[in-house]
Motif scaffolding. Structure first.
Motif, short mmCIF file in Angstrom:
data_model
loop_
_atom_site.label_atom_id
_atom_site.label_comp_id
_atom_site.label_asym_id
_atom_site.label_seq_id
_atom_site.Cartn_x
_atom_site.Cartn_y
_atom_site.Cartn_z
N ILE A 91 0.86 -1.22 -0.04
CA ILE A 91 0.00 -0.02 -0.04
C ILE A 91 0.83 1.27 0.00
N TYR A 92 2.01 1.16 0.89
CA TYR A 92 2.76 2.47 0.89
C TYR A 92 3.37 2.52 -0.47
N LEU A 114 -4.46 9.24 1.28
CA LEU A 114 -5.29 7.98 1.48
C LEU A 114 -4.37 6.89 1.89
N LEU A 115 -3.55 6.39 0.74
CA LEU A 115 -2.85 5.05 0.48
C LEU A 115 -1.59 5.45 1.56
N GLY A 117 -1.19 7.08 4.32
CA GLY A 117 -1.64 7.07 5.50
C GLY A 117 -2.07 5.57 5.97
N LEU A 118 -2.76 5.09 5.22
CA LEU A 118 -3.02 3.59 5.25
C LEU A 118 -1.76 2.75 5.37
N GLY A 119 -0.63 3.18 4.63
CA GLY A 119 0.30 2.04 4.57
C GLY A 119 1.14 2.72 6.04
N VAL A 120 1.16 3.54 6.27
CA VAL A 120 1.86 3.89 7.79
C VAL A 120 0.88 3.27 8.70
N ALA A 121 -0.45 3.27 8.66
CA ALA A 121 -1.23 2.66 9.78
C ALA A 121 -0.90 1.31 9.91
N LEU A 182 11.58 1.22 -2.07
CA LEU A 182 12.16 0.78 -0.83
C LEU A 182 11.07 0.23 0.17
N MET A 183 9.92 0.53 -0.15
CA MET A 183 8.73 0.06 0.64
C MET A 183 8.64 -1.52 0.27
#
Length: 412
Positions: A91-92, A114-115, A117-121, A182-183
């Motif tokens: 997602i990140y 959105l994405l 933020g969800l990736g960090v969450a 990197l993610m």
């Protein structure tokens, strides 16, 4: 064999592979989102978008981080940490990839907001610290929580110059592509963290509960509610300073380079403060320690506002706030684990963090709104001081012990 040698042999070892993998992921997921500000000016200069449009994307990111954490925490508790962290990496990466496109403002809001933020969450402290908690003893938790938090702080510290170097050499769009790539390392790094709330060396200590029962128990527990209220203040204070401190430095006529120095110092001393917090929380009362942290923040802000302001005072203030920045995270998460065990730690810790992000949103928004109304940041600074005192008061009566479960005791 001597008594000391026997005690050392019985002392459980730390799961260093799990800790190392979790710390690397914390650095990777926390680093890019803390460096978003470096992309603002070059992105806006090329696209013609406004600061308010960029700010809206970052506000969406913070809200999604907060709203997503309880959901992803519950998912990790049930389906396994590796699956959620692997999802986080994907997602990140997708969010940063979309954010790299200058074609539409919606790519910024959906990708960077959105994405990301969800990736960090789905890859943040709550998920990683819950995995740590399932594999270390209660006596070891505070220290390893400090390690995980310090790793996130290191990501914040390291990605600032790394991001600026990428932008200077590649431009903002290609820099985001590098970060996106990197993610994709996260799913690989997360393999040692596989397992859910039923696995790990500490799972046998938890009782069998449904999610609904766990939520009802938590929301009827006074100490948990007080802890949640206090963490709201943490978010308000740090988000306000992160978003508005550079502008405040400019307003009071101090050289702009001190704003850069201050943010770097906060990041560096944040590492020291997080590690120290883990050690202190392992040895002393966590509620009282948290109360002292919030009092310390209020004292630091009060001294900074009332004493003569200069480049030196900015430097000293940044060091003090850096030491207190994320030092609240290890004892806060450790208290949730003590109260309810580790079975639903990802979810219950995520709910506590949600209030932190609500505070973050209000700190950023009120900073700008009250500045427009009064022409100064002073009302928000003093509100932060008052909230710090409030947080210290609500942490003082928190009980550092497991929740009482009469029904379970009767059944046994």
């Amino acid at each position: 064999m001597s008594a000391q040698t026997a005690d050392a042999a019985r002392e459980p070892s730390y799961p260093w592979l799990i800790i190392a993998a979790g710390c690397l992921i914390a650095a990777l997921t926390f680093g890019p989102r803390s460096a978003m500000g470096f992309f603002q000016i070059p992105m806006l200069n090329e696209t013609g978008w406004t600061r308010s449009e960029f700010g809206l994307a970052m506000a969406i990111q913070n809200l999604m981080w907060g709203l997503g954490q309880p959901f992803f925490g519950a998912l990790a508790d049930k389906q396994g940490t590796w699956r959620v962290l692997a999802l986080s990496g994907l997602i990140y990466a997708a969010g940063l990839l979309m954010m790299a496109s200058p074609e539409s403002i919606w790519f910024l809001h959906i990708g960077g907001g959105l994405l990301v933020g969800l990736g960090v969450a789905s890859g943040s402290f709550g998920i990683i610290l819950a995995a740590f908690a399932r594999n270390v003893t209660a006596e070891q938790r505070s220290l390893v929580f400090g390690m995980g938090t310090a790793a996130g702080s290191a990501g914040m510290f390291l990605f600032a110059p790394f991001s600026q170097m990428l932008i200077d050499n590649l431009g903002w769009s290609d820099s985001l592509l590098v970060m996106s790539a990197l993610m994709l390392i996260v799913p690989i790094l997360a393999i040692p963290l596989r397992g859910n709330s039923s696995s790990g060396t500490q799972s046998q200590a938890d009782i069998d509960q449904s999610i609904g029962e766990a939520l009802r128990e938590a929301f009827s527990h006074q100490s948990y509610l007080l802890l949640t209220a206090g963490f709201f203040v943490c978010g308000f204070q740090v988000a306000f300073i992160t978003a508005h401190f550079p502008a405040y430095i400019n307003d009071i006529g101090i050289d702009a380079r001190y704003a850069v120095i201050a943010i770097a110092l906060i990041g560096f001393f944040n590492i020291i403060g997080s590690l120290a917090s883990g050690v202190i929380g392992q040895r002393y009362s966590k509620p009282i320690f948290l109360a002292l942290i919030y009092i310390g923040r209020s004292i630091a802000v009060t001294a900074f506002l009332l004493l003569p302001q200069s480049g030196m005072s900015v430097t000293i203030f940044a060091i003090a706030m850096g030491l207190l920045w994320l030092s609240t995270v290890p004892p806060t998460n450790a208290l949730v684990a003590i109260m309810f065990g580790t079975r639903y730690l990802g979810m219950l810790g995520g709910i506590v963090f949600l209030t932190h992000q609500i505070g973050s949103f209000l700190g950023v928004w009120m900073g700008g709104y009250l500045y427009d109304v009064y022409g100064t940041y002073d009302p928000v600074w003093w509100l932060g001081v008052a909230l710090g005192i409030f947080a210290a008061i609500v942490h003082w009566p928190i009980r550092e012990r497991p929740v009482e479960r009469p029904g379970l005791a009767a059944a046994e």
